[in-house]
Design a protein around this motif. Structure first.
Motif, mmCIF file in Angstrom:
data_model
loop_
_atom_site.group_PDB
_atom_site.id
_atom_site.type_symbol
_atom_site.label_atom_id
_atom_site.label_comp_id
_atom_site.label_asym_id
_atom_site.label_seq_id
_atom_site.Cartn_x
_atom_site.Cartn_y
_atom_site.Cartn_z
ATOM 1 N N LYS A 64 -1.090 -2.765 -11.055
ATOM 2 C CA LYS A 64 -0.611 -3.796 -10.128
ATOM 3 C C LYS A 64 -1.028 -3.460 -8.687
ATOM 4 O O LYS A 64 -1.238 -2.298 -8.341
ATOM 5 N N GLN A 65 -1.119 -4.510 -7.867
ATOM 6 C CA GLN A 65 -1.514 -4.338 -6.471
ATOM 7 C C GLN A 65 -0.445 -4.887 -5.526
ATOM 8 O O GLN A 65 0.327 -5.775 -5.899
ATOM 9 N N VAL A 66 -0.444 -4.342 -4.305
ATOM 10 C CA VAL A 66 0.267 -4.960 -3.185
ATOM 11 C C VAL A 66 -0.713 -4.964 -2.013
ATOM 12 O O VAL A 66 -1.600 -4.115 -1.933
ATOM 13 N N SER A 67 -0.579 -5.928 -1.142
ATOM 14 C CA SER A 67 -1.498 -6.020 -0.006
ATOM 15 C C SER A 67 -1.067 -5.078 1.116
ATOM 16 O O SER A 67 0.118 -4.877 1.358
ATOM 17 N N LEU A 68 -2.054 -4.504 1.785
ATOM 18 C CA LEU A 68 -1.814 -3.678 2.969
ATOM 19 C C LEU A 68 -2.983 -3.902 3.916
ATOM 20 O O LEU A 68 -4.082 -3.401 3.701
ATOM 21 N N HIS A 69 -2.734 -4.696 4.946
ATOM 22 C CA HIS A 69 -3.802 -5.020 5.900
ATOM 23 C C HIS A 69 -3.220 -5.046 7.304
ATOM 24 O O HIS A 69 -2.020 -4.828 7.506
ATOM 25 N N GLU A 70 -4.079 -5.303 8.289
ATOM 26 C CA GLU A 70 -3.677 -5.188 9.690
ATOM 27 C C GLU A 70 -2.552 -6.144 10.076
ATOM 28 O O GLU A 70 -1.842 -5.909 11.058
ATOM 29 N N HIS A 71 -2.370 -7.225 9.313
ATOM 30 C CA HIS A 71 -1.356 -8.211 9.677
ATOM 31 C C HIS A 71 0.018 -7.930 9.064
ATOM 32 O O HIS A 71 1.007 -8.534 9.484
ATOM 33 N N ARG A 76 4.967 -3.487 5.571
ATOM 34 C CA ARG A 76 4.647 -2.939 4.264
ATOM 35 C C ARG A 76 4.833 -1.426 4.180
ATOM 36 O O ARG A 76 5.259 -0.900 3.136
ATOM 37 N N ILE A 77 4.540 -0.699 5.245
ATOM 38 C CA ILE A 77 4.580 0.766 5.181
ATOM 39 C C ILE A 77 5.955 1.305 4.797
ATOM 40 O O ILE A 77 6.049 2.182 3.921
ATOM 41 N N PRO A 78 7.054 0.850 5.383
ATOM 42 C CA PRO A 78 8.368 1.366 4.952
ATOM 43 C C PRO A 78 8.616 1.163 3.460
ATOM 44 O O PRO A 78 9.182 2.037 2.781
ATOM 45 N N GLU A 79 8.165 0.037 2.935
ATOM 46 C CA GLU A 79 8.322 -0.243 1.504
ATOM 47 C C GLU A 79 7.517 0.754 0.662
ATOM 48 O O GLU A 79 8.021 1.292 -0.335
ATOM 49 N N LEU A 80 6.295 1.026 1.069
ATOM 50 C CA LEU A 80 5.441 1.950 0.323
ATOM 51 C C LEU A 80 5.954 3.382 0.406
ATOM 52 O O LEU A 80 5.932 4.118 -0.587
ATOM 53 N N ILE A 81 6.422 3.779 1.579
ATOM 54 C CA ILE A 81 6.972 5.133 1.737
ATOM 55 C C ILE A 81 8.210 5.299 0.855
ATOM 56 O O ILE A 81 8.409 6.344 0.219
ATOM 57 N N ALA A 82 9.035 4.268 0.797
ATOM 58 C CA ALA A 82 10.238 4.329 -0.048
ATOM 59 C C ALA A 82 9.855 4.509 -1.520
ATOM 60 O O ALA A 82 10.477 5.299 -2.251
ATOM 61 N N ARG A 83 8.816 3.810 -1.938
ATOM 62 C CA ARG A 83 8.376 3.930 -3.337
ATOM 63 C C ARG A 83 7.827 5.332 -3.615
ATOM 64 O O ARG A 83 8.061 5.916 -4.678
ATOM 65 N N LEU A 84 7.092 5.889 -2.639
ATOM 66 C CA LEU A 84 6.570 7.249 -2.786
ATOM 67 C C LEU A 84 7.710 8.266 -2.866
ATOM 68 O O LEU A 84 7.676 9.202 -3.669
#
Length: 293
Positions: A64-71, A76-84
């Motif tokens: 599965k993918q999630v988007s991570l771009h300049e906008h 998105r980063i807090p969500e990804l860090i929480a998952r990590l």
């Protein structure tokens, strides 16, 4: 200070962030390890999920993918860090080449390091290095600069600061702007400076155009080019001993010239105006009026 031992047992129960390079054109440049990591992680953080899906489909991957771009990077980063932190592993990819190199990704790396999460980079395709080693221009030392500012005055300032570099310079550029950029380079770096234009790297229409800046300007004035471009520019073999060259600075407008002296020599506005007037053989009052207008 923090020491990361990437491949020792993870005793904290946290996931890992993998930085996975993707092909810059030829899908055969995908490494076995990169394919394996993309198949094993819990989620892929992609600059463009539609573009990455084509890559996943080619290698029959269903991650599965999630988007991570300049906008959306801030949300998105807090969500990804929480998952990590919960134990999931994430692969971060850009549209092509290395994440963070003229592409999104660096902010996620910083956040992961701050959270004591392992950041593991995979080697792989990179347009700048690929172009450099086949350019015919000295491969080391080199300075990777990426994209110049799109505004001509800012480009002049950047190039004037880079002009004293003896290292080879690596730039990325759009095919629609490459001729214009070379024309900005010519009076600052010199018409005889060696340069190689590399385009469509690893693709069917891969092309290297080698010559001097003036020769490439002539060529591109008569030929159109397509595809993302790399410009490999030889370093200055006879750098000026002073921080800035008066000859080179004469190609700048007054405002850019004054601001450059303020930034590069830590001068006050008054001191910079006085120096510009002296270098250009102008009245100080005239420079003052032009600068403040």
């Amino acid at each position: 200070m923090h020491v990361q031992q990437s491949f020792k047992n993870n005793t904290q129960g946290m996931g890992q962030l993998f930085l996975v390079p993707t092909p810059i054109g030829n899908l055969e440049d995908m490494t076995f390890r990169a394919v394996r990591i993309l198949s094993e992680v819990d989620v892929i953080a992609s600059e463009d999920t539609r573009n990455t899906q084509k890559l996943l489909n080619h290698f029959e991957l269903t991650t599965k993918q999630v988007s991570l771009h300049e906008h959306n990077v801030r949300e998105r980063i807090p969500e990804l860090i929480a998952r990590l932190q919960e134990g999931e592993s994430i692969a971060q990819v850009s549209d092509a080449g290395m994440p963070s190199i003229s592409d999104p990704g660096h902010e996620l790396v910083l956040a992961a390091i701050e959270a004591k999460i392992k950041v593991i980079a995979l080697p792989g395709a990179s347009a700048g290095i690929t172009a450099l080693i086949a350019s015919g221009i000295a491969p080391q030392p080199f300075v990777f600069y990426g994209f110049l500012n799109r505004k001509a005055n800012e480009q002049k300032k950047e190039l004037t600061e880079l002009n004293q570099q003896t290292a080879t310079l690596i730039f990325y550029e759009s095919p629609h702007r490459v001729l214009k950029t070379l024309k900005v380079m010519e009076p600052i770096l010199g018409s005889d400076r060696a340069v190689t234009l590399c385009r469509e790297l690893t693709k069917v229409y891969e092309e290297y155009i080698r010559g001097t800046i003036s020769e490439l300007i002539t060529y591109l004035s008569e030929h159109s080019v397509k595809g993302e471009c790399c410009l490999i520019v030889a370093g200055n073999t006879h750098p000026n001993t002073s921080e800035t060259s008066e000859f080179d600075l004469s190609s700048l407008d007054i405002v850019t010239h004054v601001n450059l002296l303020i930034d590069s020599q830590q001068l006050t506005t008054k001191e910079a105006i006085k120096q510009v007037a002296k270098q250009r053989d102008l009245k100080k009052q005239d420079v003052y009026k032009q600068y403040h207008s």
